[in-house]
Design an enzyme around this catalytic site. Structure first.
Site, PDB file in Angstrom:
ATOM      1  N   LYS A   1      -1.162   0.845   0.952  1.00  0.00           N
ATOM      2  CA  LYS A   1      -2.330   1.575   0.451  1.00  0.00           C
ATOM      3  C   LYS A   1      -2.720   1.103  -0.954  1.00  0.00           C
ATOM      4  CE  LYS A   1      -1.207   5.744   3.143  1.00  0.00           C
ATOM      5  NZ  LYS A   1      -1.066   7.220   3.094  1.00  0.00           N
TER       6      LYS A   1
ATOM      7  N   TYR B   1      -8.618   7.977  10.264  1.00  0.00           N
ATOM      8  CA  TYR B   1      -8.021   9.275   9.931  1.00  0.00           C
ATOM      9  C   TYR B   1      -8.731  10.448  10.612  1.00  0.00           C
ATOM     10  CZ  TYR B   1      -4.868   7.313   6.364  1.00  0.00           C
ATOM     11  OH  TYR B   1      -3.859   6.636   5.712  1.00  0.00           O
TER      12      TYR B   1
ATOM     13  N   ASN C   1       1.234   7.591  -1.266  1.00  0.00           N
ATOM     14  CA  ASN C   1       2.603   7.344  -0.788  1.00  0.00           C
ATOM     15  C   ASN C   1       2.822   5.922  -0.267  1.00  0.00           C
ATOM     16  OD1 ASN C   1       1.110   7.609   1.494  1.00  0.00           O
ATOM     17  ND2 ASN C   1       2.107   9.464   2.243  1.00  0.00           N
TER      18      ASN C   1
ATOM     19  N   HIS D   1       1.001   3.203   5.046  1.00  0.00           N
ATOM     20  CA  HIS D   1       0.662   3.843   6.320  1.00  0.00           C
ATOM     21  C   HIS D   1       1.387   3.096   7.430  1.00  0.00           C
ATOM     22  CE1 HIS D   1      -1.585   5.309   9.792  1.00  0.00           C
ATOM     23  NE2 HIS D   1      -1.624   4.042  10.177  1.00  0.00           N
TER      24      HIS D   1
ATOM     25  N   GLU E   1      -5.603   1.722  16.090  1.00  0.00           N
ATOM     26  CA  GLU E   1      -5.683   1.271  14.696  1.00  0.00           C
ATOM     27  C   GLU E   1      -5.747  -0.261  14.599  1.00  0.00           C
ATOM     28  OE1 GLU E   1      -2.281   3.127  12.887  1.00  0.00           O
ATOM     29  OE2 GLU E   1      -3.137   5.143  13.069  1.00  0.00           O
TER      30      GLU E   1
END
Ligand code: IDP
Ligand code: MG
Length: 143
Positions: free
Chosen positions: A13, A53, A120, A123, A134
């Protein structure tokens, strides 16, 4: 137990990319024994992030999540190996970086910054269905 080779979509990310952690994440994937199938660096656009998402639409962190994920470059990877979806989720650790165990990517490299969305580092797809969707979204040339 017999298992099938599978693929997972991994994203480093924008927080991880900015901090120069793409190499560390890819190193852990390779050290675990999974194969890199495709690799790309780009800034995700909101349209595709909304699809990526979609399951989180309406949750309080949804807008901040799209804002965060479109804020900069990501390193996207398709990885391959028997049970790599589950295996990468184990490498990544819990969603909340404060409680993610030491030894995991999020536990070793992430922390809470007091923001509306947890930054975080990574992914990883959570099921074969998510992975297929995805990978089709971020690597349309691959499938
Ligand atoms: P995952 O990335 O571990 O699969 P998801 O539940 O799919 O977690 O959530 C997607 C992302 O949204 C998380 O990685 C995190 O960045 C953020 N997020 C999830 N739950 C929360 C929350 O309760 N507060 C703030 N951010 C969250
Ligand atoms: Mg998820």
């Amino acid at each position: 137990m017999t298992t099938q080779t599978e693929r997972s979509l991994v994203l480093v990310k924008p927080d991880g990319f900015k901090r120069g952690l793409s190499g560390d994440v890819l190193r852990r994937i390779e050290a675990k024994g999974y194969t890199l199938v495709a690799l790309s660096i780009f800034t995700p656009d909101r349209g595709r992030l909304a699809k990526h998402y979609a399951e989180h639409e309406g949750k309080p962190f949804y807008e901040p999540l799209l804002e965060f994920m479109s804020s900069g470059q990501v390193t996207a990877a398709v990885i391959e190996g028997e049970r790599c979806i589950e295996g990468f989720r184990a490498l990544a650790g819990a969603t909340d970086p404060t409680v993610a165990l030491p030894g995991t990517i999020r536990g070793d490299l992430g922390r809470d910054w007091g923001l509306k969305v947890q930054q975080n580092i990574v992914h990883g797809s959570d099921s074969p269905e998510s992975s297929e969707r995805e990978i089709g979204l971020w690597f349309p040339g691959l499938v």
